[in-house]
Design a protein around this motif. Structure first.
Motif, PDB file in Angstrom:
ATOM      1  N   GLU A 197       0.837  -1.216   0.000  1.00  0.00           N
ATOM      2  CA  GLU A 197       0.000   0.000   0.000  1.00  0.00           C
ATOM      3  C   GLU A 197       0.868   1.261   0.000  1.00  0.00           C
ATOM      4  OE1 GLU A 197      -3.791  -1.989   2.374  1.00  0.00           O
ATOM      5  OE2 GLU A 197      -2.099  -1.202   3.518  1.00  0.00           O
ATOM      6  N   LEU A 198       1.941   1.235   0.768  1.00  0.00           N
ATOM      7  CA  LEU A 198       2.841   2.407   0.760  1.00  0.00           C
ATOM      8  C   LEU A 198       3.448   2.600  -0.628  1.00  0.00           C
ATOM      9  CD1 LEU A 198       4.833   2.170   4.146  1.00  0.00           C
ATOM     10  CD2 LEU A 198       3.134   3.885   3.517  1.00  0.00           C
ATOM     11  N   LEU A 199       3.816   1.494  -1.265  1.00  0.00           N
ATOM     12  CA  LEU A 199       4.401   1.592  -2.608  1.00  0.00           C
ATOM     13  C   LEU A 199       3.408   2.229  -3.570  1.00  0.00           C
ATOM     14  CD1 LEU A 199       6.111  -1.916  -2.857  1.00  0.00           C
ATOM     15  CD2 LEU A 199       7.271   0.297  -2.898  1.00  0.00           C
ATOM     16  N   VAL A 229       0.632   4.177  -2.785  1.00  0.00           N
ATOM     17  CA  VAL A 229       0.288   5.561  -2.426  1.00  0.00           C
ATOM     18  C   VAL A 229       1.416   6.523  -2.809  1.00  0.00           C
ATOM     19  CG1 VAL A 229      -0.106   7.109  -0.459  1.00  0.00           C
ATOM     20  CG2 VAL A 229      -1.305   4.930  -0.583  1.00  0.00           C
ATOM     21  N   TYR A 230       2.659   6.105  -2.573  1.00  0.00           N
ATOM     22  CA  TYR A 230       3.796   7.013  -2.854  1.00  0.00           C
ATOM     23  C   TYR A 230       4.450   6.687  -4.197  1.00  0.00           C
ATOM     24  CZ  TYR A 230       2.844   8.528   1.811  1.00  0.00           C
ATOM     25  OH  TYR A 230       2.190   9.039   2.921  1.00  0.00           O
ATOM     26  N   GLN A 231       3.735   5.946  -5.036  1.00  0.00           N
ATOM     27  CA  GLN A 231       4.157   5.658  -6.411  1.00  0.00           C
ATOM     28  C   GLN A 231       5.600   5.166  -6.496  1.00  0.00           C
ATOM     29  OE1 GLN A 231       3.123   9.467  -8.033  1.00  0.00           O
ATOM     30  NE2 GLN A 231       1.052   8.768  -8.493  1.00  0.00           N
ATOM     31  N   ARG A 232       5.913   4.272  -5.616  1.00  0.00           N
ATOM     32  CA  ARG A 232       7.222   3.617  -5.572  1.00  0.00           C
ATOM     33  C   ARG A 232       8.367   4.606  -5.342  1.00  0.00           C
ATOM     34  NH1 ARG A 232       9.504   0.759  -8.879  1.00  0.00           N
ATOM     35  NH2 ARG A 232       9.971  -1.066  -7.660  1.00  0.00           N
ATOM     36  N   ARG A 233       8.030   5.763  -4.760  1.00  0.00           N
ATOM     37  CA  ARG A 233       9.129   6.669  -4.395  1.00  0.00           C
ATOM     38  C   ARG A 233       9.878   6.073  -3.205  1.00  0.00           C
ATOM     39  NH1 ARG A 233       5.588  11.245  -4.523  1.00  0.00           N
ATOM     40  NH2 ARG A 233       6.083  11.662  -2.347  1.00  0.00           N
ATOM     41  N   ALA A 234      11.138   6.478  -3.056  1.00  0.00           N
ATOM     42  CA  ALA A 234      11.953   5.961  -1.948  1.00  0.00           C
ATOM     43  C   ALA A 234      11.422   6.474  -0.616  1.00  0.00           C
ATOM     44  CB  ALA A 234      13.396   6.426  -2.137  1.00  0.00           C
ATOM     45  N   LEU A 235      11.221   5.571   0.313  1.00  0.00           N
ATOM     46  CA  LEU A 235      10.775   5.952   1.656  1.00  0.00           C
ATOM     47  C   LEU A 235      11.810   5.494   2.686  1.00  0.00           C
ATOM     48  CD1 LEU A 235       6.968   5.005   1.765  1.00  0.00           C
ATOM     49  CD2 LEU A 235       7.991   7.223   1.220  1.00  0.00           C
ATOM     50  N   PRO A 236      11.939   6.245   3.770  1.00  0.00           N
ATOM     51  CA  PRO A 236      12.863   5.806   4.819  1.00  0.00           C
ATOM     52  C   PRO A 236      12.238   4.759   5.724  1.00  0.00           C
ATOM     53  CG  PRO A 236      11.895   7.910   5.430  1.00  0.00           C
ATOM     54  CD  PRO A 236      11.334   7.554   4.073  1.00  0.00           C
ATOM     55  N   SER A 237      13.082   3.919   6.273  1.00  0.00           N
ATOM     56  CA  SER A 237      12.681   3.025   7.353  1.00  0.00           C
ATOM     57  C   SER A 237      13.482   3.481   8.565  1.00  0.00           C
ATOM     58  CB  SER A 237      13.018   1.585   6.989  1.00  0.00           C
ATOM     59  OG  SER A 237      12.654   0.741   8.057  1.00  0.00           O
ATOM     60  N   PHE A 238      12.765   3.998   9.558  1.00  0.00           N
ATOM     61  CA  PHE A 238      13.428   4.512  10.756  1.00  0.00           C
ATOM     62  C   PHE A 238      13.390   3.460  11.853  1.00  0.00           C
ATOM     63  CE2 PHE A 238      11.646   8.782   9.203  1.00  0.00           C
ATOM     64  CZ  PHE A 238      12.844   9.167   8.615  1.00  0.00           C
ATOM     65  N   GLN A 279      -0.150 -13.044   4.688  1.00  0.00           N
ATOM     66  CA  GLN A 279      -1.307 -12.710   3.840  1.00  0.00           C
ATOM     67  C   GLN A 279      -2.629 -12.878   4.588  1.00  0.00           C
ATOM     68  OE1 GLN A 279      -0.591 -15.161   0.422  1.00  0.00           O
ATOM     69  NE2 GLN A 279       0.298 -13.484  -0.765  1.00  0.00           N
ATOM     70  N   THR A 280      -2.669 -13.781   5.527  1.00  0.00           N
ATOM     71  CA  THR A 280      -3.938 -14.033   6.240  1.00  0.00           C
ATOM     72  C   THR A 280      -4.342 -12.833   7.098  1.00  0.00           C
ATOM     73  OG1 THR A 280      -2.919 -15.057   8.192  1.00  0.00           O
ATOM     74  CG2 THR A 280      -3.482 -16.529   6.361  1.00  0.00           C
ATOM     75  N   VAL A 281      -3.371 -11.960   7.424  1.00  0.00           N
ATOM     76  CA  VAL A 281      -3.723 -10.762   8.209  1.00  0.00           C
ATOM     77  C   VAL A 281      -3.450  -9.475   7.420  1.00  0.00           C
ATOM     78  CG1 VAL A 281      -3.460 -11.840  10.484  1.00  0.00           C
ATOM     79  CG2 VAL A 281      -1.466 -10.829   9.372  1.00  0.00           C
ATOM     80  N   GLY A 282      -3.220  -9.616   6.133  1.00  0.00           N
ATOM     81  CA  GLY A 282      -3.030  -8.431   5.285  1.00  0.00           C
ATOM     82  C   GLY A 282      -1.675  -7.755   5.442  1.00  0.00           C
ATOM     83  N   ALA A 283      -0.699  -8.494   5.960  1.00  0.00           N
ATOM     84  CA  ALA A 283       0.641  -7.904   6.098  1.00  0.00           C
ATOM     85  C   ALA A 283       1.524  -8.336   4.918  1.00  0.00           C
ATOM     86  CB  ALA A 283       1.275  -8.362   7.409  1.00  0.00           C
ATOM     87  N   THR A 284       2.567  -7.571   4.664  1.00  0.00           N
ATOM     88  CA  THR A 284       3.504  -7.896   3.580  1.00  0.00           C
ATOM     89  C   THR A 284       4.858  -8.308   4.170  1.00  0.00           C
ATOM     90  OG1 THR A 284       3.916  -5.537   3.451  1.00  0.00           O
ATOM     91  CG2 THR A 284       2.508  -6.497   1.743  1.00  0.00           C
TER      92      THR A 284
END
Ligand code: 13P
Length: 281
Positions: free
Chosen positions: A8-10, A12-21, A127-132
């Motif tokens: 979903e993040l990919l 919404v942000y059109q595969r722009r680079a996002l940070p993982s903090f 997948q059973t809980v909607g996580a990636t």
């Protein structure tokens, strides 16, 4: 505000680079600083911690609850609650039960077929809980929390693509020469692999961003990597900000005052990360 998985993040942000903090197992000041920086950048993020940190601090439920409580103050920010480097499937299970939206299963210490098989099991469960799921191939050097890279083993382009095909994971972290923590000597990244992944079918993650110069991070971002993991540099920024406050105001013994010193420096550092990733578009 929305808690999202990586897919979903990919989108919404059109595969722009996002940070993982890395937020230190749910340390309030790290979580708050992350949301402040993300809100300012009008962007999204992954809030990440390793199993050992989470277990030594608030536990999986506490981690999710503290993030969701703080998230309410930042309605414009989309974020993933992420588990970093779960070396065993049971850590993933704990995280999914607590409500994480994104988990990394790191089977890089196993032989290839076991790594692929376990990753697939984790994906089916997530997948059973909607996580990636994020997975790892090759060895990222250095040491972070309980995660220690054994030497350096960098995959080839064909190996990465085969792994992506066979696992079907949403995110893949191929070892490309970075290390967790500070580099010993000059960083030596495998640019031919990084650049060859530009138009490849997959969503790639860069671990070990501490100590990389701005230009390298921008080049990896331009090569299409979508998630950039930061931990050590964040811890250092927070500690510096807090110690500076204590040094400048030794009479100040209220925790919120010196913690705020740390938070301010951390927020500024995170804002710089957003600027860097934004500039590389
Ligand atoms: P650094 O500690 O080098 O920033 O690495 C963070 C990381 O890759 C977490 O998975």
């Amino acid at each position: 505000m929305a808690l999202m998985n990586a897919a979903e993040l990919l989108e919404v942000y059109q595969r722009r680079a996002l940070p993982s903090f890395d937020v230190g197992g749910g340390c309030v000041d790290f979580v708050e600083a992350s949301f402040m920086a993300a809100e300012k950048a009008q962007s999204g993020m992954y809030l990440s911690s390793t199993p050992s940190t989470v277990e030594n601090y608030l536990g999986y439920d506490g981690y999710v609850q503290i993030i969701q409580m703080i998230a309410k103050k930042y309605p414009s920010v989309n974020y993933a609650i992420h588990l970093d480097h779960a070396k065993e499937v049971r850590y993933v299970e704990n995280a999914l039960l607590a409500g994480y939206s994104s988990v990394m299963y790191d089977g890089s210490h196993l032989n290839l077929s076991e790594n692929i098989a376990n990753t697939r099991v984790v994906i089916a469960r997530a997948q059973t809980v909607g996580a990636t799921v994020e997975c790892e191939l090759g060895t990222i050097g250095g040491k972070e929390d309980e995660i220690e890279g054994m030497g350096s083993c960098l995959p080839s382009f064909d190996e990465v693509m085969d792994f992506v095909d066979k696992t079907g994971a949403c995110l893949t972290a191929p070892a490309v020469g970075t290390v967790h923590g500070h580099f010993k000597g000059e960083p030596s990244l495998k640019w031919d692999l990084i650049n060859s992944l530009k138009d490849a079918n997959g969503n790639f993650v860069l671990h070990g961003c501490t100590g990389l110069d701005s230009e390298s991070i921008q080049k990896v971002s331009q090569a299409g990597f979508v998630k950039f993991n930061f931990a050590t540099a964040l811890r250092e920024a927070f500690k510096d900000g807090m110690l500076n406050h204590i040094q400048d105001h030794p009479e100040d013994i209220k925790p919120f005052a010196y913690l705020k010193g740390g938070r301010l420096k951390l927020t500024n550092y995170m804002s710089e990360i957003y600027k860097l990733l934004e500039l590389s578009k």
